[in-house]
Design a protein around this motif. Structure first.
Motif, mmCIF file in Angstrom:
data_model
loop_
_atom_site.group_PDB
_atom_site.id
_atom_site.type_symbol
_atom_site.label_atom_id
_atom_site.label_comp_id
_atom_site.label_asym_id
_atom_site.label_seq_id
_atom_site.Cartn_x
_atom_site.Cartn_y
_atom_site.Cartn_z
ATOM 1 N N GLU A 104 -1.844 -9.145 3.964
ATOM 2 C CA GLU A 104 -2.462 -8.694 2.718
ATOM 3 C C GLU A 104 -3.517 -9.686 2.240
ATOM 4 O O GLU A 104 -4.575 -9.289 1.729
ATOM 5 C CB GLU A 104 -1.386 -8.488 1.654
ATOM 6 C CG GLU A 104 -0.365 -7.410 2.031
ATOM 7 C CD GLU A 104 0.474 -6.977 0.844
ATOM 8 O OE1 GLU A 104 -0.099 -6.422 -0.108
ATOM 9 O OE2 GLU A 104 1.689 -7.220 0.879
ATOM 10 N N ILE A 128 -6.638 -9.171 4.384
ATOM 11 C CA ILE A 128 -7.299 -7.900 4.077
ATOM 12 C C ILE A 128 -8.223 -8.076 2.869
ATOM 13 O O ILE A 128 -9.394 -7.695 2.902
ATOM 14 C CB ILE A 128 -6.266 -6.792 3.810
ATOM 15 C CG1 ILE A 128 -5.576 -6.378 5.111
ATOM 16 C CG2 ILE A 128 -6.936 -5.571 3.158
ATOM 17 C CD1 ILE A 128 -4.387 -5.456 4.903
ATOM 18 N N ASP A 129 -7.689 -8.660 1.820
ATOM 19 C CA ASP A 129 -8.490 -8.857 0.601
ATOM 20 C C ASP A 129 -9.687 -9.763 0.863
ATOM 21 O O ASP A 129 -10.800 -9.496 0.389
ATOM 22 C CB ASP A 129 -7.613 -9.444 -0.513
ATOM 23 C CG ASP A 129 -6.535 -8.477 -0.982
ATOM 24 O OD1 ASP A 129 -6.691 -7.257 -0.751
ATOM 25 O OD2 ASP A 129 -5.531 -8.935 -1.565
ATOM 26 N N GLU A 182 -2.326 2.812 -0.525
ATOM 27 C CA GLU A 182 -0.965 2.349 -0.289
ATOM 28 C C GLU A 182 -0.476 2.784 1.093
ATOM 29 O O GLU A 182 0.228 2.044 1.782
ATOM 30 C CB GLU A 182 -0.028 2.880 -1.377
ATOM 31 C CG GLU A 182 -0.178 2.185 -2.714
ATOM 32 C CD GLU A 182 0.048 0.682 -2.596
ATOM 33 O OE1 GLU A 182 1.046 0.274 -1.958
ATOM 34 O OE2 GLU A 182 -0.776 -0.088 -3.121
ATOM 35 N N ARG A 199 -1.992 0.485 3.550
ATOM 36 C CA ARG A 199 -1.362 -0.839 3.448
ATOM 37 C C ARG A 199 -0.008 -0.849 4.159
ATOM 38 O O ARG A 199 0.325 -1.804 4.878
ATOM 39 C CB ARG A 199 -1.206 -1.227 1.974
ATOM 40 C CG ARG A 199 -0.748 -2.678 1.750
ATOM 41 C CD ARG A 199 -0.690 -3.000 0.261
ATOM 42 N NE ARG A 199 -2.000 -2.853 -0.360
ATOM 43 C CZ ARG A 199 -2.933 -3.801 -0.373
ATOM 44 N NH1 ARG A 199 -2.676 -4.973 0.194
ATOM 45 N NH2 ARG A 199 -4.078 -3.598 -0.953
#
Length: 480
Positions: free
Chosen positions: A324, A327-328, A347, A350
């Motif tokens: 995560e 990804i950001d 979501e 994700r």
């Protein structure tokens, strides 16, 4: 007098045509890289096909973003099947009504040519450091550039800082794409060795018959056309030598490397006398060293000499928090490059990313995010924007990998729930495995209506491998 560009135009090996959406419209490599037949109309994304290429090291991307033609003398990259290339490229923009609509690239393969120009290039390559494909300038890479919040990775960084300050050899190992090159370059810069005494060589990027001469040098007359030439170890004397993909180094050459590690001496090809060097060796492997020893691709004695300072980089699938976090970071990074305003991912996407195995690790995640950001028109990335090979896996994961039909009555059985009758007298392992393999391949081929490219993607194997297995198992083509 002919220039390098003139020579290249006379000796073009391949032509690649990419449109403005980075879809490969034409690639003359076909079977070698894509696996499509020459008349195939199925496009593939450029970043899927060549996952190690990006903004900072691709002439295609540079030309597409600037509209200016590029000549690149030495581009090193890996295709989707893991094959390593070193090429010389001429990349030319294509305009329509003042807007760039694509690029065409003319390529000469320098790792396979046997002509004089190719041999001269390999001599040149042996004296130059390669670059890290993920950052603009290797000289500026530091441990701060390693994006992680994982405890094991943070501990590995601290160990690497300690190892950088001693002269003992360091071995970094982890799966492809976990960041070994980034760690190695950070160690090099942390140690502050003289720039001219830093040598970086990917052992898999040089033909096996040339690697020994490139590493240790040659003497005049040692073979036809041989001249007195320094090897990379002599060039690195007093500095640091990074040997990437050490497991690709031929077994007999590892013996000479062991002598350098133990004694600090080596003998150039054809020489009668030893030469002495003082070199700190940093090596990287994409396979567990003990597995490499069992497969006889790594000398046990060499491993023991390298194992004192050892760093293990865990795969991305074991670093959920990092998935995560990365990804950001990558969304922000590629937003700036492609002028997009992506704010996140759905979501559903994700959940898929967190469950996916990421066999290409951080490198794969980076290029997946780049491909999606570069093509999206939305502010939130959706699962249907995944690269083709991941989109198929996502569909399968939603269906529990589906029920695959594999007999004339269209009976089904779950892929992960195969039942074996242990009471049968005939429980031959080889025949059982072949039956399961045949049934699985047949089921996937029926689902894809005989499309081998899509079937290979679902099965996780190259199209050529699928064709080989079909022949071995007696599976005939399924009509569309």
């Amino acid at each position: 007098m002919s220039t390098k560009r003139d020579l290249m135009f006379k000796n073009v090996d391949h032509i690649l045509l990419v449109n403005k959406d980075f879809e490969i419209v034409y690639n003359s490599r076909f079977d070698q890289a894509i696996g499509n037949e020459p008349d195939s109309n199925e496009y593939k994304n450029f970043f899927e096909m060549y996952p190690t290429l990006g903004k900072n090291n691709s002439s295609i991307v540079k030309t597409m973003s600037t509209g200016v033609g590029v000549f690149k003398d030495a581009q090193e990259f890996v295709d989707i099947n893991g094959k390593v290339y070193v090429t010389q490229n001429m990349t030319i923009p294509i305009f329509r009504e003042g807007q760039i609509v694509g690029v065409v690239e003319l390529t000469k393969d320098l790792t396979t040519v046997g002509d004089v120009e190719g041999r001269e290039y390999l001599k040149k390559l042996s004296k130059e450091s390669n670059f890290n494909p993920n950052l603009d300038n290797n000289e500026q890479i530091s441990f701060d550039d390693i994006l992680t919040i994982d405890e094991d990775m943070l501990e590995a960084i601290e160990r690497a800082k300690i190892f950088a300050m001693n002269q003992n050899p360091t071995l970094i190992y982890g799966e492809t794409g976990t960041g070994k090159e980034l760690f190695a370059q950070s160690i090099i810069n942390y140690a502050a060795s003289p720039k001219q005494k830093i040598i970086i060589q990917n052992c898999a990027a040089v033909p096996e018959n040339l690697i020994e001469s490139i590493l240790f040098g040659t003497t005049r007359g040692s073979y036809t056309g041989a001249e007195n030439r320094k090897g990379l170890f002599e060039e690195a004397d007093g500095g640091i030598f990074f040997l990437d993909e050490l497991n690709a180094l031929p077994y007999h050459v590892q013996g000479k490397l062991l002598r350098v590690v133990q004694e600090g001496t080596f003998r150039p090809i054809g020489a009668n006398k030893e030469k002495k060097v003082n070199v700190k060796i940093v090596a990287a492997m994409n396979i567990d060293p003990m597995e490499a020893i069992e497969k006889n691709i790594l000398r046990k004695d060499l491993f023991y000499r390298l194992s004192g300072n050892m760093i293990y980089l865990p795969p991305l699938r074991e670093r959920k928090a990092d998935i995560e976090y990365l990804i950001d970071n990558y969304i922000d990074y590629f937003n700036d490059i492609y002028g997009k305003n992506v704010k996140g991912i759905s979501e559903e996407l994700r959940d898929f990313f967190l469950a996916y195995k990421w066999e290409g690790n951080v490198r794969e995640l980076r290029h997946v995010i780049e491909a999606m950001v570069s093509m999206t028109k939305e502010e939130v990335l959706q699962y249907n924007e995944l690269p083709l090979y991941l989109n198929e896996k996502h569909k399968n994961s939603k269906m529990g990998y589906g029920k695959l039909s594999h007999d004339s009555h269209d009976q089904s059985q779950e892929r992960d729930n195969i039942v074996i009758d242990m009471d049968r007298d005939d429980c031959d392992l080889r025949r059982t495995v072949e039956k399961v393999e045949r049934d699985l391949i047949l089921g996937v081929l029926r689902r894809t209506k005989g499309n081998k490219t899509k079937a290979g993607e679902i099965l996780g194997i190259p199209r050529q491998t699928l064709k080989y297995k079909m022949g071995r198992l007696g599976i005939e083509d399924i009509e569309k």
